[in-house]
Scaffold this motif. Structure first.
Motif, PDB file in Angstrom:
ATOM      1  N   PRO A 139       3.377  13.468 -20.988  1.00  0.00           N
ATOM      2  CA  PRO A 139       4.113  12.201 -20.883  1.00  0.00           C
ATOM      3  C   PRO A 139       4.555  11.837 -19.465  1.00  0.00           C
ATOM      4  N   SER A 140       4.914  12.814 -18.662  1.00  0.00           N
ATOM      5  CA  SER A 140       5.376  12.476 -17.308  1.00  0.00           C
ATOM      6  C   SER A 140       4.241  11.906 -16.460  1.00  0.00           C
ATOM      7  N   LEU A 141       3.027  12.420 -16.637  1.00  0.00           N
ATOM      8  CA  LEU A 141       1.885  11.882 -15.893  1.00  0.00           C
ATOM      9  C   LEU A 141       1.522  10.489 -16.406  1.00  0.00           C
ATOM     10  N   GLN A 142       1.583  10.317 -17.709  1.00  0.00           N
ATOM     11  CA  GLN A 142       1.299   8.999 -18.279  1.00  0.00           C
ATOM     12  C   GLN A 142       2.309   7.974 -17.783  1.00  0.00           C
ATOM     13  N   HIS A 143       3.553   8.370 -17.727  1.00  0.00           N
ATOM     14  CA  HIS A 143       4.610   7.470 -17.263  1.00  0.00           C
ATOM     15  C   HIS A 143       4.360   7.033 -15.811  1.00  0.00           C
ATOM     16  N   LEU A 144       3.956   7.969 -14.974  1.00  0.00           N
ATOM     17  CA  LEU A 144       3.688   7.639 -13.572  1.00  0.00           C
ATOM     18  C   LEU A 144       2.515   6.668 -13.433  1.00  0.00           C
ATOM     19  N   VAL A 145       1.478   6.862 -14.225  1.00  0.00           N
ATOM     20  CA  VAL A 145       0.329   5.950 -14.184  1.00  0.00           C
ATOM     21  C   VAL A 145       0.740   4.559 -14.662  1.00  0.00           C
ATOM     22  N   LEU A 146       1.522   4.499 -15.716  1.00  0.00           N
ATOM     23  CA  LEU A 146       1.959   3.200 -16.230  1.00  0.00           C
ATOM     24  C   LEU A 146       2.906   2.500 -15.257  1.00  0.00           C
ATOM     25  N   TRP A 165       0.829  -1.207   0.000  1.00  0.00           N
ATOM     26  CA  TRP A 165       0.000   0.000   0.000  1.00  0.00           C
ATOM     27  C   TRP A 165       0.866   1.261   0.000  1.00  0.00           C
ATOM     28  N   GLU A 166       1.911   1.258   0.819  1.00  0.00           N
ATOM     29  CA  GLU A 166       2.779   2.429   0.916  1.00  0.00           C
ATOM     30  C   GLU A 166       3.473   2.710  -0.409  1.00  0.00           C
ATOM     31  N   ARG A 167       3.888   1.665  -1.087  1.00  0.00           N
ATOM     32  CA  ARG A 167       4.552   1.832  -2.387  1.00  0.00           C
ATOM     33  C   ARG A 167       3.576   2.425  -3.406  1.00  0.00           C
ATOM     34  N   CYS A 168       2.351   1.936  -3.419  1.00  0.00           N
ATOM     35  CA  CYS A 168       1.334   2.485  -4.329  1.00  0.00           C
ATOM     36  C   CYS A 168       1.053   3.943  -3.999  1.00  0.00           C
ATOM     37  N   GLN A 169       0.977   4.241  -2.720  1.00  0.00           N
ATOM     38  CA  GLN A 169       0.729   5.620  -2.310  1.00  0.00           C
ATOM     39  C   GLN A 169       1.861   6.534  -2.762  1.00  0.00           C
ATOM     40  N   SER A 170       3.076   6.013  -2.794  1.00  0.00           N
ATOM     41  CA  SER A 170       4.196   6.841  -3.251  1.00  0.00           C
ATOM     42  C   SER A 170       4.056   7.181  -4.739  1.00  0.00           C
ATOM     43  N   PHE A 171       3.517   6.262  -5.533  1.00  0.00           N
ATOM     44  CA  PHE A 171       3.251   6.562  -6.944  1.00  0.00           C
ATOM     45  C   PHE A 171       2.209   7.679  -7.056  1.00  0.00           C
ATOM     46  N   ILE A 172       1.166   7.578  -6.257  1.00  0.00           N
ATOM     47  CA  ILE A 172       0.108   8.593  -6.273  1.00  0.00           C
ATOM     48  C   ILE A 172       0.665   9.945  -5.823  1.00  0.00           C
ATOM     49  N   ASP A 173       1.467   9.933  -4.790  1.00  0.00           N
ATOM     50  CA  ASP A 173       2.060  11.181  -4.298  1.00  0.00           C
ATOM     51  C   ASP A 173       2.926  11.841  -5.368  1.00  0.00           C
ATOM     52  N   ARG A 174       3.702  11.038  -6.081  1.00  0.00           N
ATOM     53  CA  ARG A 174       4.528  11.595  -7.159  1.00  0.00           C
ATOM     54  C   ARG A 174       3.656  12.147  -8.279  1.00  0.00           C
ATOM     55  N   PHE A 175       2.560  11.455  -8.579  1.00  0.00           N
ATOM     56  CA  PHE A 175       1.633  11.941  -9.604  1.00  0.00           C
ATOM     57  C   PHE A 175       1.056  13.293  -9.191  1.00  0.00           C
ATOM     58  N   VAL A 176       0.590  13.388  -7.960  1.00  0.00           N
ATOM     59  CA  VAL A 176      -0.015  14.630  -7.467  1.00  0.00           C
ATOM     60  C   VAL A 176       1.007  15.772  -7.495  1.00  0.00           C
ATOM     61  N   THR A 177       2.222  15.480  -7.099  1.00  0.00           N
ATOM     62  CA  THR A 177       3.273  16.501  -7.118  1.00  0.00           C
ATOM     63  C   THR A 177       3.544  16.981  -8.540  1.00  0.00           C
ATOM     64  N   GLU A 178       3.666  16.040  -9.460  1.00  0.00           N
ATOM     65  CA  GLU A 178       3.936  16.397 -10.855  1.00  0.00           C
ATOM     66  C   GLU A 178       2.744  17.126 -11.474  1.00  0.00           C
ATOM     67  N   ALA A 179       1.537  16.663 -11.208  1.00  0.00           N
ATOM     68  CA  ALA A 179       0.347  17.327 -11.747  1.00  0.00           C
ATOM     69  C   ALA A 179       0.234  18.750 -11.200  1.00  0.00           C
ATOM     70  N   SER A 180       0.559  18.938  -9.941  1.00  0.00           N
ATOM     71  CA  SER A 180       0.539  20.286  -9.352  1.00  0.00           C
ATOM     72  C   SER A 180       1.542  21.193 -10.053  1.00  0.00           C
ATOM     73  N   ARG A 181       2.708  20.660 -10.317  1.00  0.00           N
ATOM     74  CA  ARG A 181       3.746  21.431 -11.010  1.00  0.00           C
ATOM     75  C   ARG A 181       3.274  21.809 -12.413  1.00  0.00           C
ATOM     76  N   LEU A 182       2.667  20.849 -13.106  1.00  0.00           N
ATOM     77  CA  LEU A 182       2.188  21.114 -14.463  1.00  0.00           C
ATOM     78  C   LEU A 182       1.032  22.107 -14.476  1.00  0.00           C
ATOM     79  N   PHE A 183       0.189  22.055 -13.459  1.00  0.00           N
ATOM     80  CA  PHE A 183      -0.900  23.028 -13.352  1.00  0.00           C
ATOM     81  C   PHE A 183      -0.335  24.439 -13.344  1.00  0.00           C
TER      82      PHE A 183
END
Length: 106
Positions: A80-87, A2-20
């Motif tokens: 691409p960076s968000l797609q990469h994180l999801v994949l 669970w913690e590892r999955c949450q780290s992927f989500i956290d990185r996604f949120v951080t990157e999406a915030s930056r892109l916003f």
């Protein structure tokens, strides 16, 4: 696990915030970023859109969420960076085969 999955989500949120912050989006969206709940809601919307865009079962734009005014596809929703994180998350969860390959992307 669970913690590892949450780290992927956290990185996604951080990157999406930056892109916003770097994208040309309607200024109304930036006002949402002042509120924690609304910011998280927007970022989860982006996550949902990216996941559905990459998932093999969701063909076509009509199956993805919509918002008004629309968020920019190239600068945010199809970045691409968000797609990469999801994949990467899908690979970690061993469901990568449910998502399109890099050469299948629009």
């Amino acid at each position: 696990h669970w913690e590892r999955c949450q780290s992927f989500i956290d990185r996604f949120v951080t990157e999406a915030s930056r892109l916003f912050g770097r994208s040309r989006i309607d200024p109304a969206y930036l006002q949402f970023f002042g509120d924690d709940f609304l910011r998280l809601l927007l970022l989860r919307y982006v996550f949902c859109d990216v996941v559905l865009h990459l998932h093999r079962s969701f063909k076509g734009r009509q199956l993805r969420p919509r918002c008004q005014p629309p968020l920019p596809d190239a600068d945010l929703l199809e970045h691409p960076s968000l797609q990469h994180l999801v994949l990467d998350l899908a690979a970690h969860l061993e469901v990568r085969s449910h998502f399109i390959d890099g050469n299948e992307m629009d």
